[in-house]
Motif scaffolding. Structure first.
Motif, PDB file in Angstrom:
ATOM      1  N   ILE A 167       0.856  -1.187   0.000  1.00 37.75           N
ATOM      2  CA  ILE A 167       0.000   0.000   0.000  1.00 37.75           C
ATOM      3  C   ILE A 167       0.892   1.237   0.000  1.00 37.75           C
ATOM      4  CG2 ILE A 167      -1.819   1.277   1.177  1.00 37.75           C
ATOM      5  CD1 ILE A 167      -2.664  -1.316   2.530  1.00 37.75           C
ATOM      6  N   CYS A 223      -2.649   3.745  -2.250  1.00 39.25           N
ATOM      7  CA  CYS A 223      -2.863   2.949  -3.464  1.00 39.25           C
ATOM      8  C   CYS A 223      -2.294   1.555  -3.239  1.00 39.25           C
ATOM      9  CB  CYS A 223      -2.177   3.603  -4.663  1.00 39.25           C
ATOM     10  SG  CYS A 223      -3.083   5.008  -5.361  1.00 39.25           S
ATOM     11  N   VAL A 224      -3.123   0.543  -3.486  1.00 35.45           N
ATOM     12  CA  VAL A 224      -2.748  -0.850  -3.252  1.00 35.45           C
ATOM     13  C   VAL A 224      -2.264  -1.478  -4.555  1.00 35.45           C
ATOM     14  CG1 VAL A 224      -3.539  -3.096  -2.413  1.00 35.45           C
ATOM     15  CG2 VAL A 224      -4.551  -0.989  -1.490  1.00 35.45           C
ATOM     16  N   HIS A 229      -6.775  -0.955  -5.491  1.00 35.52           N
ATOM     17  CA  HIS A 229      -7.702  -0.129  -4.720  1.00 35.52           C
ATOM     18  C   HIS A 229      -7.001   1.184  -4.417  1.00 35.52           C
ATOM     19  CE1 HIS A 229     -10.428  -3.525  -3.789  1.00 35.52           C
ATOM     20  NE2 HIS A 229      -9.324  -4.238  -3.587  1.00 35.52           N
ATOM     21  N   SER A 230      -7.774   2.238  -4.225  1.00 33.34           N
ATOM     22  CA  SER A 230      -7.211   3.507  -3.768  1.00 33.34           C
ATOM     23  C   SER A 230      -8.210   4.173  -2.835  1.00 33.34           C
ATOM     24  CB  SER A 230      -6.880   4.425  -4.947  1.00 33.34           C
ATOM     25  OG  SER A 230      -8.059   4.835  -5.616  1.00 33.34           O
ATOM     26  N   LEU A 247     -10.281   1.316   2.429  1.00 34.34           N
ATOM     27  CA  LEU A 247      -9.727   0.198   1.666  1.00 34.34           C
ATOM     28  C   LEU A 247     -10.317  -1.123   2.139  1.00 34.34           C
ATOM     29  CD1 LEU A 247      -5.901   0.960   1.307  1.00 34.34           C
ATOM     30  CD2 LEU A 247      -7.717   1.359  -0.362  1.00 34.34           C
ATOM     31  N   ALA A 286     -10.127  -4.586   0.107  1.00 33.76           N
ATOM     32  CA  ALA A 286      -8.669  -4.748   0.113  1.00 33.76           C
ATOM     33  C   ALA A 286      -8.244  -5.561   1.335  1.00 33.76           C
ATOM     34  CB  ALA A 286      -7.980  -3.389   0.134  1.00 33.76           C
TER      35      ALA A 286
END
Length: 228
Positions: free
Chosen positions: A23, A42-43, A79-80, A110, A115
């Motif tokens: 992340i 951001c992942v 994901h973000s 998330l 996530a």
């Protein structure tokens, strides 16, 4: 001086060390005198494709370029999320704890989006881990100076967070145009301080910061101030 291109080398090394997900984490608005502080996440994992073309640390991008890249960066990541802590919270608990609150809120977003946060390593820009003290269940956090410049996931987080926060400040400008938030984004420009001196501070200002800051500290070139 050549612009440094971010890569996924650090993220790939973290995956090799056992991290299922990384992340990228960066904050925006830390040095502003008005508006929230924002933390972008951001992942990524080994499945993400090449970085969006032109992605850089948000400080190295013109405003229009950031606005174009933000949705690309968000869709590139698995994901973000962007978490916020308000000016009132900055006043109440201080900027470091407020960063932690914003980061915790982004992590919650998330998690709610699916996530696998607990299986992740957080790659945090800078040398100080301000995130861990805010978490009830600590995560693996790695700090790295200039990660927003060098690491793709963190550069993406910086752009997503910057555009999110700027959009909020531009919206607030419509209600309070005298403070110039559409251009200074809440940072301490000379015109911003002049408006405070004439009209007083608002609920969006960090009042404890105004007591400590002097208008002489403001710089005419607000573009240099909008990223700390």
């Amino acid at each position: 001086m050549a612009v440094v291109e971010p890569t996924l080398e650090v993220e790939t090394q973290l995956h090799a060390e056992g991290a299922r997900f990384v992340i990228g984490c960066d904050e925006v608005g830390r040095g502003a005198i008005a508006g929230p502080v924002a933390v972008g996440l951001c992942v990524v994992d080994l499945s993400v494709g090449p970085l969006p073309v032109g992605l850089r640390d948000s400080k190295l991008l013109a405003e229009k370029k950031r606005e174009l890249l933000a949705p690309l960066a968000a869709s590139w990541a698995l994901h973000s999320a962007v978490g916020l802590a308000s000016a009132q919270e900055v006043d109440r608990v201080g900027i470091i704890a407020a960063l932690g609150l914003a980061g915790k809120r982004a992590l919650t977003m998330l998690h709610e989006a699916g996530a696998r946060v607990s299986d992740s390593v957080v790659l945090l820009d800078g040398s100080h881990d301000w995130l861990t003290p805010a978490l009830a269940s600590p995560l693996a956090v790695r700090t790295r100076v200039k990660a927003d410049r060098d690491c793709g996931s963190v550069a993406a987080a910086s752009v997503v967070a910057k555009v999110h926060r700027d959009t909020l400040m531009i919206a607030h400008h419509g209600d309070r145009p005298a403070y110039g938030w559409a251009s200074n984004k809440g940072y301490g420009s000379a015109g911003h301080y002049a408006a405070i001196n004439e009209l007083g501070a608002t609920e969006l200002h960090r009042h404890t910061w105004l007591h400590a800051a002097e208008p002489a500290d403001a710089r005419p070139d607000v573009g240099l101030l909008q990223h700390g």
